[in-house]
Motif scaffolding. Structure first.
Motif, mmCIF file in Angstrom:
data_model
loop_
_atom_site.group_PDB
_atom_site.id
_atom_site.type_symbol
_atom_site.label_atom_id
_atom_site.label_comp_id
_atom_site.label_asym_id
_atom_site.label_seq_id
_atom_site.Cartn_x
_atom_site.Cartn_y
_atom_site.Cartn_z
ATOM 1 N N GLN A 294 0.859 -1.193 0.000
ATOM 2 C CA GLN A 294 0.000 0.000 0.000
ATOM 3 C C GLN A 294 0.900 1.249 0.000
ATOM 4 O OE1 GLN A 294 -2.648 -0.290 3.272
ATOM 5 N NE2 GLN A 294 -3.679 1.659 2.876
ATOM 6 N N PRO A 295 0.671 2.178 -0.948
ATOM 7 C CA PRO A 295 1.527 3.369 -0.990
ATOM 8 C C PRO A 295 1.572 4.093 0.357
ATOM 9 C CG PRO A 295 0.158 3.259 -2.939
ATOM 10 C CD PRO A 295 -0.316 2.162 -2.018
ATOM 11 N N TYR A 296 2.684 4.683 0.644
ATOM 12 C CA TYR A 296 2.955 5.480 1.850
ATOM 13 C C TYR A 296 2.965 4.661 3.147
ATOM 14 C CZ TYR A 296 2.294 9.812 -0.853
ATOM 15 O OH TYR A 296 2.394 10.835 -1.770
ATOM 16 N N VAL A 297 1.916 3.870 3.426
ATOM 17 C CA VAL A 297 1.771 3.289 4.762
ATOM 18 C C VAL A 297 2.087 1.793 4.825
ATOM 19 C CG1 VAL A 297 0.074 5.014 5.464
ATOM 20 C CG2 VAL A 297 -0.709 2.867 4.442
ATOM 21 N N GLY A 298 2.320 1.157 3.681
ATOM 22 C CA GLY A 298 2.546 -0.292 3.666
ATOM 23 C C GLY A 298 3.915 -0.659 4.236
ATOM 24 N N HIS A 299 4.005 -1.892 4.737
ATOM 25 C CA HIS A 299 5.255 -2.381 5.322
ATOM 26 C C HIS A 299 6.390 -2.337 4.294
ATOM 27 C CE1 HIS A 299 7.542 -4.517 8.301
ATOM 28 N NE2 HIS A 299 7.724 -5.571 7.543
ATOM 29 N N SER A 300 6.046 -2.547 3.004
ATOM 30 C CA SER A 300 7.075 -2.588 1.956
ATOM 31 C C SER A 300 7.236 -1.258 1.217
ATOM 32 C CB SER A 300 6.722 -3.659 0.914
ATOM 33 O OG SER A 300 6.537 -4.906 1.515
ATOM 34 N N GLN A 321 13.781 7.253 -2.895
ATOM 35 C CA GLN A 321 12.514 7.387 -2.162
ATOM 36 C C GLN A 321 11.824 8.667 -2.597
ATOM 37 O OE1 GLN A 321 13.509 4.957 1.923
ATOM 38 N NE2 GLN A 321 13.652 7.151 1.977
ATOM 39 N N HIS A 322 10.499 8.586 -2.829
ATOM 40 C CA HIS A 322 9.827 9.781 -3.343
ATOM 41 C C HIS A 322 9.526 10.787 -2.239
ATOM 42 C CE1 HIS A 322 5.386 8.898 -2.420
ATOM 43 N NE2 HIS A 322 6.034 7.852 -1.962
ATOM 44 N N VAL A 323 9.419 10.302 -0.980
ATOM 45 C CA VAL A 323 9.301 11.217 0.169
ATOM 46 C C VAL A 323 10.051 10.581 1.345
ATOM 47 C CG1 VAL A 323 7.033 12.198 -0.440
ATOM 48 C CG2 VAL A 323 7.141 10.147 0.994
#
Ligand SMILES: CC(=O)SCCNC(=O)CCNC(=O)[C@H](O)C(C)(C)COP(=O)(O)OP(=O)(O)OC[C@H]1O[C@@H](n2cnc3c(N)ncnc32)[C@H](O)[C@@H]1OP(=O)(O)O
Ligand SMILES: CC(=O)C(=O)O
Length: 533
Positions: A294-300, A321-323
């Motif tokens: 999952q973007p931003y919040v996923g473990h990976s 990394q984008h952010v």
């Protein structure tokens, strides 16, 4: 260079996890679940929380009753959801409309048909009566002092079927006093460029618009952003993208996209940094497995595996990394595998507090990892076994015990009356702190029996191992098609109540690979001095 859109003056994030999110297959929320999720959403800083449909089922009605006394929101406003009144009736005498009023919220969101065929075929009424239903319901609720939003169901398909009629529903809702008219991609079939065109056209009416996207084309977040760029001032979505069919626009992407890419101050920095925690906490309450990618919040989301990526990250993490993951409460993870180069090993070593700066030492550990991975080991998840391997390579691994022998057996007695007529036994012989211990253990299966025997043998010299618990056990066959000769890889998670650690074992024999993971787990726990009070 592209220019970033400016935030509309009253831009609002509207969360519908408790209403549309709860329409997801396999997701069921009790009143207590809803209250807990509402508090998490409030802490995150969303503007609106749609709590459900009072009057539609006892659970949702009970939620709004409980919310009156048990929900003290600091940031968000609670919204009750319902529909326009029944065709041919009046809002004042409509039971479901009255249930909306009884819910006691200041804000109400009603769904209205805006697709001509849905009015004539599904609602089985005239286009004029549908407009009257919208007007009557909104004016009735506004007359009672409510703030009203109107969800125009199937707006986009309706626009393509009969543009003038779809827009007349928007106009009617706004004229009746709706504060935001929400354009819904109910079937989720739109693409971003189509979304942008239609929202831009609707925005020419000068009505305050919102957007509600479903994810059937995999574009719910992109469509929501396209609608925002075309001028809507409210985005509806759900946490983790829960919702009917393929779900709704995932607010865990929408919020950071708008805040970090456009610089819109939707929530405070602290609230944004709670995003990963809130997403996980809600996954826990809803009993849904978290989505690792999952973007931003996923473990990976910020996990790096490839050697070339790691070598650049060692210079500057932002190169891959984008952010900064900390902005959304996530963290960078370095994965160890046969795709690793020296840099992965060195970054991981730094994280473990082990000095691998020396290029030759790092190369030696990299080679050892690749050789072991070729045999079937996988260090991606097994951090503890990786650390033991590094310590061994560095010559700093001490062995608090030495196994002399072990044995495990399982017996099934045919014809016994007891339900549990299969038993496993194990014996372990080892030397620990200069003393020899020989112990036996029983268990539900051979691994359980070995674990019990090993704990007993070690506990005589290291009582802290009594606090170690095997909490998860996974076996994977690596050579499919090789039948019982296949190599098995076992991953075991252990915990001492405070920390968890994972080890790996490999072998053609499942008990042997389990034993290796098991002994690594005890070795690691003792080397790290876990379990001491
Ligand atoms: C796009 C969306 O996701 S909107 C949200 C949808 N969510 C839900 O449906 C969950 C909660 N729904 C329910 O519990 C039930 O469907 C209820 C209580 C609302 C209605 O239940 P019932 O009275 O048994 O009717 P049923 O669900 O079979 O049909 C819906 C009725 O509402 C009518 N209806 C549908 N949309 C609307 C609308 N926007 N305005 C007024 N009436 C509507 C239908 O024509 C149908 O009318 P009918 O009873 O005269 O045939
Ligand atoms: C209102 C709503 O949930 C939809 O149109 O999808």
């Amino acid at each position: 260079m592209t220019t970033q859109p400016l935030a509309p003056e009253h831009f609002q994030i509207f969360d519908t996890t408790l209403r549309d999110g709860a329409q997801q297959e396999g997701l069921r929320l009790s009143v207590a679940d809803k209250l807990r999720i509402a508090r998490l959403l409030d802490g995150l800083g969303v503007a609106f929380i749609e709590g459900g449909w009072p009057g539609a089922n006892p659970n949702d009605t009970a939620f709004f009753e409980a919310a009156k006394t048990e929900l003290d929101l600091d940031n968000a406003r609670l919204v009750a959801f319902g529909s326009t009144r029944k065709a041919g009736g009046s809002a004042a005498s409509d039971a479901l409309t009255q249930a909306l009023v009884d819910a006691g919220t200041k804000y109400i969101c009603i769904v209205a048909k805006s697709h001509d065929r849905h009015v004539t075929d599904a609602l089985r009424t005239t286009l004029e009566e549908n407009l009257a239903m919208v007007h009557d319901t909104v004016t009735h609720l506004v007359g009672l002092g409510k703030h009203v939003f109107v969800d125009c169901e199937h707006f986009f398909d309706g626009y393509r079927s009969n543009r003038d009629y779809a827009l007349s529903v928007v106009r009617t809702a706004a004229d009746a006093g709706a504060e935001v008219v929400v354009l819904c991609d109910t079937n989720g079939g739109m693409l971003p460029s189509q979304m942008a065109d239609i929202v831009s056209s609707a925005a020419e009416m000068g009505v305050e618009l919102g957007i509600h996207c479903h994810n059937d084309t995999g574009c719910a977040v992109a469509n929501s952003i396209a609608a925002v760029e075309a001028g809507v001032s409210q985005v509806q979505g759900t946490m983790n993208g829960y919702g009917e069919r393929t779900g709704n626009a995932d607010l865990t992407s929408v919020i950071p996209n708008l805040q970090l890419k456009y610089g819109w101050p939707l929530v405070s920095d602290e609230q944004l940094a709670s995003l990963s925690h809130v997403a996980l906490a809600i996954a826990d309450i809803t009993n849904q497995a978290p989505h690792a990618r999952q973007p931003y919040v996923g473990h990976s989301s910020f996990a790096h595996k490839a050697g070339l990526h790691a070598s650049a990250i060692r210079v500057d993490p932002n190169l891959y990394q984008h952010v900064d993951p900390a902005l959304v409460g996530n963290g960078m993870r370095m994965l160890i595998s046969d795709m690793s180069g020296r840099a992965n090993i060195q970054i991981k070593g730094e994280q473990l507090g082990l000095d691998l700066d020396d290029r030759e030492v790092a190369a030696q550990v990299t080679d050892a990892v690749k050789a072991r991975e070729a045999l079937g080991y996988s260090y991606e998840a097994a951090d503890a076994s990786f650390e033991l391997l590094v310590r061994d390579q560095l010559g700093i691994l001490e062995f608090p015990f030495e196994i002399t022998s072990w044995r495990a057996s399982t017996e099934h007695r045919v014809g016994m009356a007891e339900a549990n007529d299969t038993t496993s036994e194990a014996t372990v012989r080892l030397v620990a702190a200069g003393e020899t211990h020989s112990t036996a253990g029983e268990g539900n299966g051979p691994v359980d029996a070995l674990d019990n025997a090993l704990t007993r043998a070690l506990a005589a010299s290291y009582p802290q191992v009594k606090g170690f618990r095997l909490i998860d056990y996974r076996v994977r066959i690596l050579e499919t098609g090789a039948s019982t000769d296949a190599i098995t890889r076992t991953l075991i998670d252990f915990s001492d109540g405070e920390r968890t650690w994972t080890t790996v074992g490999v072998g053609t024999n499942v008990i042997e690979s389990s034993w290796e993971a098991l002994t690594d787990a005890y070795l690691y726990g003792l080397v790290k001095d876990f379990g001491r009070s």
